[in-house]
Scaffold this motif. Structure first.
Motif, short mmCIF file in Angstrom:
data_model
loop_
_atom_site.label_atom_id
_atom_site.label_comp_id
_atom_site.label_asym_id
_atom_site.label_seq_id
_atom_site.Cartn_x
_atom_site.Cartn_y
_atom_site.Cartn_z
N LYS A 37 -15.21 -18.41 20.45
CA LYS A 37 -13.96 -19.09 20.16
C LYS A 37 -14.19 -20.29 19.27
CE LYS A 37 -10.08 -21.48 22.40
NZ LYS A 37 -9.49 -21.90 23.68
N GLN A 38 -13.35 -20.46 18.26
CA GLN A 38 -13.45 -21.57 17.33
C GLN A 38 -12.17 -22.41 17.39
OE1 GLN A 38 -16.44 -21.83 15.62
NE2 GLN A 38 -16.99 -19.99 16.77
N THR A 39 -12.30 -23.69 17.26
CA THR A 39 -11.14 -24.58 17.24
C THR A 39 -11.16 -25.39 15.96
OG1 THR A 39 -11.17 -24.78 19.65
CG2 THR A 39 -9.95 -26.46 18.43
N PHE A 40 -10.05 -25.32 15.22
CA PHE A 40 -9.94 -26.05 13.95
C PHE A 40 -8.73 -26.97 14.00
CE2 PHE A 40 -11.88 -21.92 13.09
CZ PHE A 40 -13.06 -22.29 12.46
N GLN A 41 -8.75 -28.01 13.25
CA GLN A 41 -7.64 -28.95 13.17
C GLN A 41 -7.04 -28.91 11.78
OE1 GLN A 41 -6.59 -30.83 15.79
NE2 GLN A 41 -4.87 -31.61 14.59
N ASP A 42 -5.71 -28.66 11.71
CA ASP A 42 -5.00 -28.66 10.44
C ASP A 42 -5.65 -27.74 9.41
OD1 ASP A 42 -3.23 -30.49 11.49
OD2 ASP A 42 -4.33 -32.22 10.73
N VAL A 43 -5.51 -26.44 9.62
CA VAL A 43 -6.11 -25.45 8.74
C VAL A 43 -5.06 -24.93 7.76
CG1 VAL A 43 -7.23 -23.20 8.60
CG2 VAL A 43 -7.77 -24.76 10.48
N GLN A 44 -5.39 -24.90 6.50
CA GLN A 44 -4.51 -24.33 5.48
C GLN A 44 -5.20 -23.13 4.88
OE1 GLN A 44 -2.60 -26.95 2.62
NE2 GLN A 44 -2.93 -25.45 0.99
N ILE A 45 -4.50 -22.00 4.87
CA ILE A 45 -5.06 -20.77 4.33
C ILE A 45 -4.34 -20.42 3.04
CG2 ILE A 45 -5.47 -18.32 4.76
CD1 ILE A 45 -5.47 -18.98 7.75
N ASN A 46 -5.05 -20.46 1.95
CA ASN A 46 -4.47 -20.14 0.65
C ASN A 46 -4.79 -18.69 0.31
OD1 ASN A 46 -3.53 -22.80 0.21
ND2 ASN A 46 -5.56 -23.43 -0.46
N GLY A 47 -4.15 -17.80 1.00
CA GLY A 47 -4.41 -16.38 0.80
C GLY A 47 -3.84 -15.58 1.96
N ASN A 48 -4.23 -14.34 2.05
CA ASN A 48 -3.72 -13.47 3.10
C ASN A 48 -4.45 -13.71 4.41
OD1 ASN A 48 -1.98 -12.23 1.24
ND2 ASN A 48 -3.55 -10.76 0.63
N LEU A 49 -3.72 -13.59 5.51
CA LEU A 49 -4.30 -13.73 6.84
C LEU A 49 -4.11 -12.43 7.60
CD1 LEU A 49 -5.48 -15.38 9.20
CD2 LEU A 49 -3.13 -16.08 9.76
N THR A 50 -5.20 -11.85 8.03
CA THR A 50 -5.16 -10.61 8.82
C THR A 50 -5.67 -10.90 10.21
OG1 THR A 50 -5.53 -9.25 6.85
CG2 THR A 50 -5.94 -8.23 8.99
N ALA A 51 -4.81 -10.68 11.21
CA ALA A 51 -5.20 -10.91 12.60
C ALA A 51 -5.35 -9.56 13.29
CB ALA A 51 -4.16 -11.77 13.30
N LYS A 52 -6.54 -9.29 13.83
CA LYS A 52 -6.81 -8.03 14.52
C LYS A 52 -7.13 -8.33 15.98
CE LYS A 52 -8.54 -5.52 10.47
NZ LYS A 52 -9.69 -4.75 9.91
N GLY A 53 -6.48 -7.63 16.86
CA GLY A 53 -6.72 -7.85 18.28
C GLY A 53 -5.58 -7.30 19.09
N THR A 54 -5.57 -7.59 20.37
CA THR A 54 -4.52 -7.11 21.25
C THR A 54 -3.31 -8.03 21.24
OG1 THR A 54 -6.18 -6.12 22.70
CG2 THR A 54 -3.98 -6.42 23.62
N THR A 57 -0.90 -15.00 19.53
CA THR A 57 -0.02 -16.02 20.10
C THR A 57 0.18 -17.14 19.10
OG1 THR A 57 -0.83 -15.53 22.33
CG2 THR A 57 0.31 -17.63 22.01
N VAL A 58 1.44 -17.41 18.77
CA VAL A 58 1.78 -18.52 17.88
C VAL A 58 2.47 -19.58 18.73
CG1 VAL A 58 3.02 -19.23 15.82
CG2 VAL A 58 2.05 -16.92 15.96
N ASP A 59 1.76 -20.65 19.03
CA ASP A 59 2.26 -21.69 19.91
C ASP A 59 2.72 -22.88 19.08
OD1 ASP A 59 2.90 -23.25 22.02
OD2 ASP A 59 0.86 -23.61 22.72
N VAL A 60 3.93 -22.76 18.54
CA VAL A 60 4.48 -23.81 17.69
C VAL A 60 5.93 -24.06 18.08
CG1 VAL A 60 2.97 -23.29 15.74
CG2 VAL A 60 5.17 -22.15 15.93
N LYS A 61 6.47 -25.19 17.68
CA LYS A 61 7.87 -25.50 17.97
C LYS A 61 8.81 -24.71 17.09
CE LYS A 61 7.58 -30.18 19.87
NZ LYS A 61 8.01 -31.59 19.70
N ASN A 62 8.48 -24.60 15.81
CA ASN A 62 9.35 -23.91 14.86
C ASN A 62 8.55 -22.86 14.11
OD1 ASN A 62 11.72 -25.63 15.28
ND2 ASN A 62 10.53 -27.21 14.26
N LEU A 63 9.10 -21.66 14.06
CA LEU A 63 8.49 -20.57 13.31
C LEU A 63 9.39 -20.26 12.12
CD1 LEU A 63 6.40 -18.31 12.94
CD2 LEU A 63 7.83 -16.88 14.43
N GLU A 64 8.89 -20.46 10.93
CA GLU A 64 9.66 -20.22 9.72
C GLU A 64 9.06 -19.06 8.95
OE1 GLU A 64 9.83 -23.83 7.51
OE2 GLU A 64 10.95 -24.93 9.04
#
Length: 216
Positions: A37-54, A57-64
């Motif tokens: 497990k990795q923990t990062f603070q304030d990560v910005q991804i300038n590209g595509n994000l692929t999440a693989k798994g079961t 979880t997006v734990d945020v107040k607002n999802l846009e």
């Protein structure tokens, strides 16, 4: 010098090992693989994000989401075995609600119960079909609506809800039709009381029913 060179190589190996097994082991311009497990603070991804798994979880107040559509049941190519859509968890503090489609393409809304796999258990849920209606251009203001069972939607009934002309009204007495009014006219109610021992068998404007005549 040879000893120093060996020490430098040893230190580099130690550093590589630490980088590969710690949260700070991110190397730039190369592919990184983390097995813990990795923990990062304030990560910005300038590209595509692929999440693989079961589970994601997006734990945020607002999802846009900029895209105009949110896809569920992605990759599905067969008839749905359970309804798919959006679920509102514990909307009243207890029950889960959902807005879904089933395999027939019917939109439904209501309380849902999930099975062990996280899918909607239709038999245990209280889902109700949503009725759609015809386009505004196909409806007339003031007209009654009717159900179109063929197209499964509410359509214009073709008759005014008030102030219009009644085309046909039938009146039944004692289980049989006694008369029909079309655009105008009156209905003869015929025999209202079938057996009053011959004392009175028809009600008219001039011959009103006298209760005393029924019993003596």
């Amino acid at each position: 010098m040879r000893q120093l060179d060996q020490d430098v190589k040893s230190l580099q190996k130690i550093k590589d090992y630490i980088d590969a097994h710690s949260g700070g082991g991110v190397k730039t311009n190369v592919e990184n693989t983390f097995t813990a497990k990795q923990t990062f603070q304030d990560v910005q991804i300038n590209g595509n994000l692929t999440a693989k798994g079961t589970t994601t979880t997006v734990d945020v107040k607002n999802l846009e989401v900029e895209q105009q559509l949110i896809t569920v049941a992605k990759g599905n190519t067969a008839a749905l075995t359970s309804p798919a859509g959006l679920k509102a968890e514990k909307y009243d503090g207890t029950k889960d609600g959902a807005l879904v489609f089933d395999a027939s393409g019917t939109a439904m809304v209501g309380d849902v119960v999930l099975d062990a796999n996280g899918n909607i258990d239709a038999a245990q849920s209280d889902l109700q079909d949503l009725a759609t209606r015809a386009k505004p251009s196909e409806l007339t203001d003031g007209h009654l609506l009717k159900w179109d069972a063929t197209n499964k939607k509410i359509v214009d009934g073709g008759e005014a809800s008030s102030g219009g002309t009644v085309t046909s009204v039938s009146v039944k007495m004692n289980g049989s039709v006694k008369g029909t009014v079309t655009t105008s006219g009156t209905i003869d109610l015929g025999t209202v009381v079938t057996d009053v021992s011959g004392k009175q068998d028809k009600i008219t404007t001039d011959n009103k029913l006298d209760v005393s005549r029924l019993f003596g």
